[in-house]
Design an enzyme around this catalytic site. Structure first.
Site, PDB file in Angstrom:
ATOM      1  N   GLY A  17       0.811  -1.209   0.000  1.00 25.76           N
ATOM      2  CA  GLY A  17       0.000   0.000   0.000  1.00 25.76           C
ATOM      3  C   GLY A  17       0.844   1.258   0.000  1.00 25.76           C
ATOM      4  N   GLY A  19      -0.159   4.338   0.177  1.00 25.24           N
ATOM      5  CA  GLY A  19      -1.005   5.461   0.601  1.00 25.24           C
ATOM      6  C   GLY A  19      -0.230   6.322   1.580  1.00 25.24           C
ATOM      7  N   PHE A  20      -0.956   7.096   2.371  1.00 21.05           N
ATOM      8  CA  PHE A  20      -0.298   8.013   3.302  1.00 21.05           C
ATOM      9  C   PHE A  20       0.619   7.266   4.272  1.00 21.05           C
ATOM     10  CE2 PHE A  20      -3.941  10.588   2.007  1.00 21.05           C
ATOM     11  CZ  PHE A  20      -3.312  11.785   1.731  1.00 21.05           C
ATOM     12  N   GLY A  21       0.137   6.147   4.821  1.00 22.92           N
ATOM     13  CA  GLY A  21       0.906   5.403   5.817  1.00 22.92           C
ATOM     14  C   GLY A  21       2.103   4.712   5.204  1.00 22.92           C
ATOM     15  N   GLU A 176     -18.694  17.933   1.587  1.00 22.51           N
ATOM     16  CA  GLU A 176     -17.883  18.609   0.567  1.00 22.51           C
ATOM     17  C   GLU A 176     -18.423  18.315  -0.834  1.00 22.51           C
ATOM     18  OE1 GLU A 176     -13.814  17.506   1.474  1.00 22.51           O
ATOM     19  OE2 GLU A 176     -13.689  19.053   3.022  1.00 22.51           O
ATOM     20  N   ASP A 306      -5.852   3.198   7.794  1.00 22.81           N
ATOM     21  CA  ASP A 306      -7.279   2.842   7.763  1.00 22.81           C
ATOM     22  C   ASP A 306      -7.564   1.357   7.987  1.00 22.81           C
ATOM     23  OD1 ASP A 306      -7.810   5.457   7.207  1.00 22.81           O
ATOM     24  OD2 ASP A 306      -8.863   5.096   5.311  1.00 22.81           O
ATOM     25  N   ALA A 323      -5.779  10.873   7.258  1.00 23.42           N
ATOM     26  CA  ALA A 323      -4.383  10.803   6.809  1.00 23.42           C
ATOM     27  C   ALA A 323      -3.374  10.974   7.960  1.00 23.42           C
ATOM     28  CB  ALA A 323      -4.154  11.845   5.706  1.00 23.42           C
TER      29      ALA A 323
HETATM   30  C1  LIG Z   1     -13.202  11.035  -0.480  1.00 25.44           C
HETATM   31  C2  LIG Z   1     -12.286  11.024   0.708  1.00 25.44           C
HETATM   32  C3  LIG Z   1     -11.945  12.210   1.325  1.00 25.44           C
HETATM   33  C4  LIG Z   1     -11.076  12.203   2.439  1.00 25.44           C
HETATM   34  N1  LIG Z   1     -10.744  13.403   3.011  1.00 25.44           N
HETATM   35  C5  LIG Z   1      -9.836  13.425   4.019  1.00 25.44           C
HETATM   36  C6  LIG Z   1      -9.382  14.665   4.566  1.00 25.44           C
HETATM   37  O1  LIG Z   1      -9.831  15.753   4.153  1.00 25.44           O
HETATM   38  N2  LIG Z   1      -8.441  14.636   5.562  1.00 25.44           N
HETATM   39  C7  LIG Z   1      -7.930  13.444   6.019  1.00 25.44           C
HETATM   40  O2  LIG Z   1      -7.051  13.466   6.900  1.00 25.44           O
HETATM   41  N3  LIG Z   1      -8.355  12.268   5.543  1.00 25.44           N
HETATM   42  C8  LIG Z   1      -9.283  12.228   4.544  1.00 25.44           C
HETATM   43  N4  LIG Z   1      -9.699  11.022   4.026  1.00 25.44           N
HETATM   44  C9  LIG Z   1      -9.195   9.778   4.639  1.00 25.44           C
HETATM   45  C10 LIG Z   1      -7.775   9.494   4.196  1.00 25.44           C
HETATM   46  O3  LIG Z   1      -7.670   9.588   2.796  1.00 25.44           O
HETATM   47  C11 LIG Z   1      -7.413   8.092   4.683  1.00 25.44           C
HETATM   48  O4  LIG Z   1      -7.546   8.047   6.075  1.00 25.44           O
HETATM   49  C12 LIG Z   1      -5.969   7.766   4.295  1.00 25.44           C
HETATM   50  O5  LIG Z   1      -5.839   7.721   2.885  1.00 25.44           O
HETATM   51  C13 LIG Z   1      -5.552   6.419   4.893  1.00 25.44           C
HETATM   52  O6  LIG Z   1      -4.236   6.161   4.519  1.00 25.44           O
HETATM   53  P1  LIG Z   1      -3.719   4.664   4.344  1.00 25.44           P
HETATM   54  O7  LIG Z   1      -2.258   4.765   4.116  1.00 25.44           O
HETATM   55  O8  LIG Z   1      -4.214   3.844   5.467  1.00 25.44           O
HETATM   56  O9  LIG Z   1      -4.463   4.123   3.053  1.00 25.44           O
HETATM   57  P2  LIG Z   1      -4.641   4.728   1.600  1.00 25.44           P
HETATM   58  O10 LIG Z   1      -4.145   6.117   1.500  1.00 25.44           O
HETATM   59  O11 LIG Z   1      -6.064   4.470   1.224  1.00 25.44           O
HETATM   60  O12 LIG Z   1      -3.697   3.816   0.709  1.00 25.44           O
HETATM   61  C14 LIG Z   1      -3.913   2.445   0.548  1.00 25.44           C
HETATM   62  C15 LIG Z   1      -3.080   1.979  -0.628  1.00 25.44           C
HETATM   63  O13 LIG Z   1      -3.146   0.561  -0.659  1.00 25.44           O
HETATM   64  C16 LIG Z   1      -3.292   0.123  -1.987  1.00 25.44           C
HETATM   65  N5  LIG Z   1      -3.957  -1.195  -1.942  1.00 25.44           N
HETATM   66  C17 LIG Z   1      -5.162  -1.489  -1.403  1.00 25.44           C
HETATM   67  N6  LIG Z   1      -5.423  -2.814  -1.527  1.00 25.44           N
HETATM   68  C18 LIG Z   1      -4.367  -3.344  -2.156  1.00 25.44           C
HETATM   69  C19 LIG Z   1      -4.050  -4.662  -2.577  1.00 25.44           C
HETATM   70  N7  LIG Z   1      -4.862  -5.695  -2.355  1.00 25.44           N
HETATM   71  N8  LIG Z   1      -2.898  -4.859  -3.227  1.00 25.44           N
HETATM   72  C20 LIG Z   1      -2.037  -3.829  -3.455  1.00 25.44           C
HETATM   73  N9  LIG Z   1      -2.288  -2.571  -3.079  1.00 25.44           N
HETATM   74  C21 LIG Z   1      -3.436  -2.330  -2.428  1.00 25.44           C
HETATM   75  C22 LIG Z   1      -4.128   1.200  -2.643  1.00 25.44           C
HETATM   76  O14 LIG Z   1      -3.955   1.195  -4.042  1.00 25.44           O
HETATM   77  C23 LIG Z   1      -3.597   2.457  -1.964  1.00 25.44           C
HETATM   78  O15 LIG Z   1      -2.539   3.046  -2.708  1.00 25.44           O
HETATM   79  C24 LIG Z   1     -10.569  10.984   2.924  1.00 25.44           C
HETATM   80  C25 LIG Z   1     -10.924   9.798   2.298  1.00 25.44           C
HETATM   81  C26 LIG Z   1     -11.765   9.804   1.201  1.00 25.44           C
HETATM   82  C27 LIG Z   1     -12.123   8.514   0.520  1.00 25.44           C
END
Ligand SMILES: Cc1cc2nc3c(=O)[nH]c(=O)nc-3n(C[C@H](O)[C@H](O)[C@H](O)COP(=O)(O)OP(=O)(O)OC[C@H]3O[C@@H](n4cnc5c(N)ncnc54)[C@H](O)[C@@H]3O)c2cc1C
Length: 434
Positions: A17, A19-21, A176, A306, A323
């Site tokens: 993943g 993402g942010f983390g 939003e 998440d 995030a």
């Molecule tokens: C529409 C929307 C608006 C938001 N607005 C805000 C905001 O204003 N402020 C805020 O702080 N937070 C906001 N959030 C929440 C924030 O985006 C999440 O809390 C944050 O992205 C979580 O980070 P993460 O690293 O856990 O996962 P993510 O950022 O979701 O990253 C997960 C990654 O894992 C990858 N992945 C998933 N499954 C697989 C798999 N099986 N195989 C390979 N790769 C995989 C994905 O492609 C992705 O790149 C919002 C969320 C959404 C949906």
């Protein structure tokens, strides 16, 4: 094992993943004498907070995405693979992916979350989620296609359906999105569709609890409600969605709404691969982790952001799915992983709440920074500044800034394009791969 990708002599940390983390964690491991492998099903990072602007034609998709390979350019100890994680073999310490099997010494699941339809299959099949760039583009196409159809529609009932926009879920994303659609109606649609009676366009925000922005202060919640009303959004609180067949949205004790545009932002659930013990999956389909993000019952599997639930006295339901949680957990886990490998004592996670904010259209936003709360134009500029600063990549910052300045003065939204038409029949097929 995957012969093309054998494990070397150094310890290997696989992060699933980008993402942010995941990004934060991988970057913090940059100078360590270990091998880091990042796996993501996309070759880009998505800045989810601005997805709704892509869906409503305010920003191009490319301006909220950033190539993962570019983020890790020059990081010699990191290998990136575009691959989907399919399952974890916890006995053999390896993951099964769409491109083969990879061994790990330490595995970090940073797979984020997906839309939660709470088991309501009819709604899942027909309402539009907004968790990824392809989904936001689907939404943009659907809106624009329905407006094109409305131009030539003669049946008043079908016309009503095509012009009703319903956002389900009154959290920050729902608020939003509803605000952005209202702005679209006010400033764009009447010029783009001169043959259409714009007064027939209705925007609803449906929320099951008594208020919108329930996660924020009462002040923010009430002000957001006022802003939405000023923009002409019909806010329906204490209202539960019972079903949606693609045409009619069925509501608890209120009248049904005919609608072709239903956006689902009513909840998320963690993305957990096969192979994990179901006993460690808690509310919200998240993996129960301890205070160093280690998944309960495993010695070398971790989860951040998440997909994880770090249940503490202060956070009985886990930390907020935002995030900053993912970033802070990623950062600390990098330090703790090194301590674990060096047999040193680890440090427990302590969440630093950075406050919350939401925008409700032009010049309107609500900001809660602990005890400091403000709303209106200054809050709106604060919201824009914070989002610009957190966007990944200088080019993206610049493009988004220029877009916002242009839209502010011209009242225009530049990307009302149906480049990839939305075809409903393909929905389920797309959802499995996105
Ligand atoms: C529409 C929307 C608006 C938001 N607005 C805000 C905001 O204003 N402020 C805020 O702080 N937070 C906001 N959030 C929440 C924030 O985006 C999440 O809390 C944050 O992205 C979580 O980070 P993460 O690293 O856990 O996962 P993510 O950022 O979701 O990253 C997960 C990654 O894992 C990858 N992945 C998933 N499954 C697989 C798999 N099986 N195989 C390979 N790769 C995989 C994905 O492609 C992705 O790149 C919002 C969320 C959404 C949906």
């Amino acid at each position: 094992m995957d012969q093309n990708f054998p494990k070397g002599s150094r310890a290997r940390v696989i992060i699933v993943g980008g993402g942010f983390g995941g990004i934060e964690l991988a970057k913090k491991l940059r100078h360590q004498d270990i091998d880091v492998v990042m796996v993501d099903k996309h070759n880009y990072h998505t800045f989810q907070p601005l997805l709704y602007q892509v869906a409503t034609g305010g920003l191009e998709a490319e301006s909220i995405a950033f190539p993962l390979r570019k983020i890790f350019k020059g990081q010699r100890n990191l290998t990136f693979r575009v691959a989907e994680l399919l399952a974890v073999d916890t006995q053999r310490n390896c993951i099964r992916t769409s491109i083969g099997t990879m061994e790990y010494d330490h595995l970090v699941l940073a797979t984020g979350s997906t839309s939660n339809f709470f088991g309501q299959q009819e709604i899942q099949a027909n309402a539009m989620p907004m968790k990824s760039i392809p989904e936001a583009l689907n939404l943009r196409s659907l809106f624009l296609q329905n407006l094109e159809l409305a131009q030539i529609e003669e049946d008043p009932q079908t016309l009503k359906q095509l012009l009703n926009f319903v956002v389900v879920g009154g959290g920050p994303t729902g608020v939003e999105t509803a605000g952005a659609i209202a702005e679209l109606k006010k400033h764009i649609l009447k010029n783009d569709y001169p043959e259409l009676n714009i007064d027939l366009v209705n925007i609803y925000l449906v929320e099951g609890s008594p208020e919108v922005l329930g996660v924020m202060s009462d002040q923010a919640s009430k002000k957001a409600m006022d802003f939405l009303k000023e923009l002409g959004v019909t806010v329906m609180t204490n209202t539960r969605v019972l079903g949606y067949d693609g045409k009619i949205l069925k509501l608890g004790d209120k009248a049904d709404i005919p609608a072709s545009n239903v956006i689902w932002s009513a909840g998320v659930k963690g993305v957990i691969p096969e192979g994990m013990d179901p006993a460690v999956v808690v509310r919200g389909n998240r993996l129960k982790v301890n205070e160093i993000s280690r998944v309960d019952g495993y010695h070398n599997i971790y989860a951040i952001g998440d997909v994880s639930a770090m249940i503490t006295e202060e956070f009985p339901n886990g930390h907020p799915g935002v995030a900053p949680t993912a970033i802070q957990q990623g950062k600390l886990l990098a330090e703790n992983l090194m301590k674990i490998m060096e047999n040193k004592p680890t440090e427990n996670f302590k969440y630093r709440d950075k406050g919350s904010m939401a925008t409700v259209g032009r010049n309107r936003a609500v900001v809660d920074l602990h005890k400091i709360r403000f709303q209106g134009v200054f809050a709106w500029f604060t919201w824009m500044f914070v989002h610009l600063m957190t966007l990944v990549g200088f080019r993206n910052k610049l493009v988004v800034f220029v877009n916002w300045v242009w839209s502010y003065f011209s009242y225009d939204r530049g990307t009302r394009l149906i480049i990839r038409p939305y075809v409903k029949e393909k929905l389920n097929e797309q959802r499995t791969i996105e």
